[in-house]
Design an enzyme around this catalytic site. Structure first.
Site, PDB file in Angstrom:
ATOM      1  N   GLU A  80      25.317  59.757  48.509  1.00 26.02           N
ATOM      2  CA  GLU A  80      25.519  58.368  48.911  1.00 26.02           C
ATOM      3  C   GLU A  80      26.302  58.271  50.220  1.00 26.02           C
ATOM      4  O   GLU A  80      27.273  58.994  50.421  1.00 26.02           O
ATOM      5  CB  GLU A  80      26.278  57.604  47.815  1.00 26.02           C
ATOM      6  CG  GLU A  80      25.523  57.515  46.507  1.00 26.02           C
ATOM      7  CD  GLU A  80      24.264  56.659  46.602  1.00 26.02           C
ATOM      8  OE1 GLU A  80      24.122  55.905  47.577  1.00 26.02           O
ATOM      9  OE2 GLU A  80      23.414  56.764  45.686  1.00 26.02           O
ATOM     10  N   CYS A 142      29.103  53.999  39.179  1.00 29.91           N
ATOM     11  CA  CYS A 142      29.096  55.093  40.155  1.00 29.91           C
ATOM     12  C   CYS A 142      29.738  54.637  41.448  1.00 29.91           C
ATOM     13  O   CYS A 142      30.611  55.305  42.009  1.00 29.91           O
ATOM     14  CB  CYS A 142      27.670  55.576  40.389  1.00 29.91           C
ATOM     15  SG  CYS A 142      26.976  56.322  38.901  1.00 29.91           S
ATOM     16  N   HIS A 166      23.899  60.832  43.648  1.00 29.69           N
ATOM     17  CA  HIS A 166      23.050  60.369  42.550  1.00 29.69           C
ATOM     18  C   HIS A 166      21.905  61.365  42.351  1.00 29.69           C
ATOM     19  O   HIS A 166      21.358  61.888  43.328  1.00 29.69           O
ATOM     20  CB  HIS A 166      22.463  58.984  42.855  1.00 29.69           C
ATOM     21  CG  HIS A 166      23.264  57.860  42.274  1.00 29.69           C
ATOM     22  ND1 HIS A 166      23.840  56.873  43.058  1.00 29.69           N
ATOM     23  CD2 HIS A 166      23.576  57.545  40.987  1.00 29.69           C
ATOM     24  CE1 HIS A 166      24.473  56.022  42.255  1.00 29.69           C
ATOM     25  NE2 HIS A 166      24.327  56.397  41.017  1.00 29.69           N
TER      26      HIS A 166
HETATM   27  N1  PCA Z   1      24.969  56.351  36.609  1.00 29.58           N
HETATM   28  C1  PCA Z   1      25.454  54.987  36.649  1.00 29.58           C
HETATM   29  C2  PCA Z   1      26.750  55.009  35.894  1.00 29.58           C
HETATM   30  C3  PCA Z   1      26.794  56.304  35.193  1.00 29.58           C
HETATM   31  C4  PCA Z   1      25.714  57.106  35.777  1.00 29.58           C
HETATM   32  O1  PCA Z   1      25.497  58.308  35.541  1.00 29.58           O
HETATM   33  C5  PCA Z   1      25.492  54.378  38.045  1.00 29.58           C
HETATM   34  O2  PCA Z   1      24.634  54.740  38.867  1.00 29.58           O
HETATM   35  O3  PCA Z   1      26.342  53.550  38.332  1.00 29.58           O
END
Ligand code: PCA
Length: 201
Positions: A80, A142, A166
């Site tokens: 990100e 996240c 992610h």
């Molecule tokens: N993904 C979520 C919260 C926990 C996770 O593994 C997110 O993208 O916010």
């Protein structure tokens, strides 16, 4: 030795498995790129996730913090670029639902990742694992964790790099949810390993 705090999340919403947990378990205790990997799993809870992550930062005193989150539906591993000062979206695992809520009442609109995200992407691709920079970590947990850790580092002027990656669904998760792309857990883990290796270069 330098330390890297690697966090994952527990399952949430309609994801009965969170492959970030498995990646953290697979890599913790290893030395990658000259960093000892210290693994921790976070709850999916607006009141707790960032608080616990910061507690781990205080305990472990890492040189680098990389948090992993599941983004079921993405088809690449995606570091990100930015976290924003906003909480919104689906309810957390405690049933708390926030809308348009700032993370920090008095805080900047956003923080850029301080990880070498372009080098991360290139390193993963070089090893054969598709990756791309993502320009939104969303507004759920996240983003909350990424923003809160970067805010702490900025406030306390800590000599620490931090950011968020992610990942797509694993095959195990895709077997329980229809219509999403998926990767093997081994490939997800190797893509993350390739990114961490860059830190040692
Ligand atoms: N993904 C979520 C919260 C926990 C996770 O593994 C997110 O993208 O916010």
């Amino acid at each position: 030795m330098k330390k890297l705090l690697l966090t994952g999340f527990v399952p949430f919403l309609d994801n009965p498995i969170n492959p970030t947990e498995e990646i953290v378990k697979a890599l913790e205790g290893q030395t990658i790129g000259g960093y000892e990997i210290v693994g921790r799993i976070l709850p999916v809870d607006f009141a707790e996730s960032a608080r616990q992550c910061i507690e781990h930062v205080n305990d472990v005193k890492p040189d680098v913090v990389i948090s992993l989150g599941l983004a079921a539906g993405r088809n690449k591993v995606t570091p990100e670029r930015i976290a924003i000062n906003c909480r919104d979206g689906e309810p957390d695992n405690s049933g708390v639902r926030l809308q348009d809520a700032p993370i920090e009442e008095i805080g900047p609109a956003g923080y850029f990742s301080t990880l070498p995200i372009r080098a991360f992407v290139n390193a993963s691709i070089d090893k054969g694992y598709p990756a791309a920079v993502s320009n939104t970590a969303g507004t759920y947990l996240c983003n909350n964790v990424m923003y809160s850790v970067l805010h702490k580092i900025e406030q306390e002027q800590l000599p620490m790099r931090a950011g968020f990656i992610h990942i797509p669904a694993s095959h195990e998760l895709a077997l329980k949810k229809s219509g999403i792309p998926s990767w093997s857990l081994a490939d997800l883990t190797e893509s993350i390993r390739a990114m961490i290796e860059v830190l040692g270069e």
